[in-house]
Design an enzyme around this catalytic site. Structure first.
Site, mmCIF file in Angstrom:
data_model
loop_
_atom_site.group_PDB
_atom_site.id
_atom_site.type_symbol
_atom_site.label_atom_id
_atom_site.label_comp_id
_atom_site.label_asym_id
_atom_site.label_seq_id
_atom_site.Cartn_x
_atom_site.Cartn_y
_atom_site.Cartn_z
ATOM 1 C CG ASN A 10 -2.047 -1.043 1.023
ATOM 2 O OD1 ASN A 10 -2.388 -1.430 -0.087
ATOM 3 N ND2 ASN A 10 -2.568 -1.527 2.132
ATOM 4 C CB CYS A 11 4.418 1.868 0.368
ATOM 5 S SG CYS A 11 5.694 3.115 0.158
ATOM 6 C CG ASP A 12 1.001 6.737 -2.059
ATOM 7 O OD1 ASP A 12 0.162 5.849 -2.319
ATOM 8 O OD2 ASP A 12 0.706 7.800 -1.480
#
Length: 115
Positions: A10-12
Site C-alpha cells: 500500500n506504500c505510494d
C-alpha cells in the site's frame, strides 16, 4: 537470484516503483513485508552493504514513533531488531538481485542499474 522488490503493497512509493518496473518490462518478484515478514538474513545483507543509515527510513512515521533512546543509540544490531519488529521502518523499496542492492526509488538510477 531473480530481481526482488521488497516493501509494503500500500506504500505510494512502492506503487510507483512497481509501475516503473512494469512499464520498463523488468521482471521481478514482489516480497510484501506485511504478508511474508522481513527475511533476517537479507536484512543483514542490506545493512552490511548499505549501512543502517540508508536501510532505516528516518523520515517516516515509524521512525518518529520510536523511543528517543533507541533512535539516539541506533547501530546495525539495533537496526536488525527494530526492523524485524517494525518492517515499515525499512526504506522502501529495496531492490535486490545477485549483483546489486539498492534502497529507495529513483527512476534515473534504476534505468542505469537495470540496463
Amino acid at each position: 537470484m531473480e530481481l526482488t522488490i521488497f516493501g509494503i503493497k500500500n506504500c505510494d512509493t512502492m506503487k510507483k516503483a512497481m509501475k516503473w518496473l512494469d512499464d520498463n518490462g523488468v521482471a521481478y518478484h514482489f516480497h510484501d513485508y506485511k504478508k511474508e515478514g522481513v527475511p533476517e538474513q537479507r536484512l543483514r545483507e542490506w545493512l552490511e552493504a548499505l549501512g543502517w543509515e540508508t536501510v532505516i527510513n528516518k523520515r517516516g512515521t515509524t521512525w518518529r514513533k520510536l523511543d528517543d533512546g533507541i533512535k539516539a543509540t541506533m547501530n546495525t544490531e539495533k537496526a536488525v531488531t527494530v526492523a524485524l519488529e517494525n518492517p515499515s521502518v525499512i526504506k522502501r523499496p529495496l531492490l535486490q538481485n545477485d549483483s546489486f542492492i539498492t534502497a529507495g526509488f529513483n527512476a534515473d538510477e534504476w534505468q542505469q542499474t537495470l540496463k
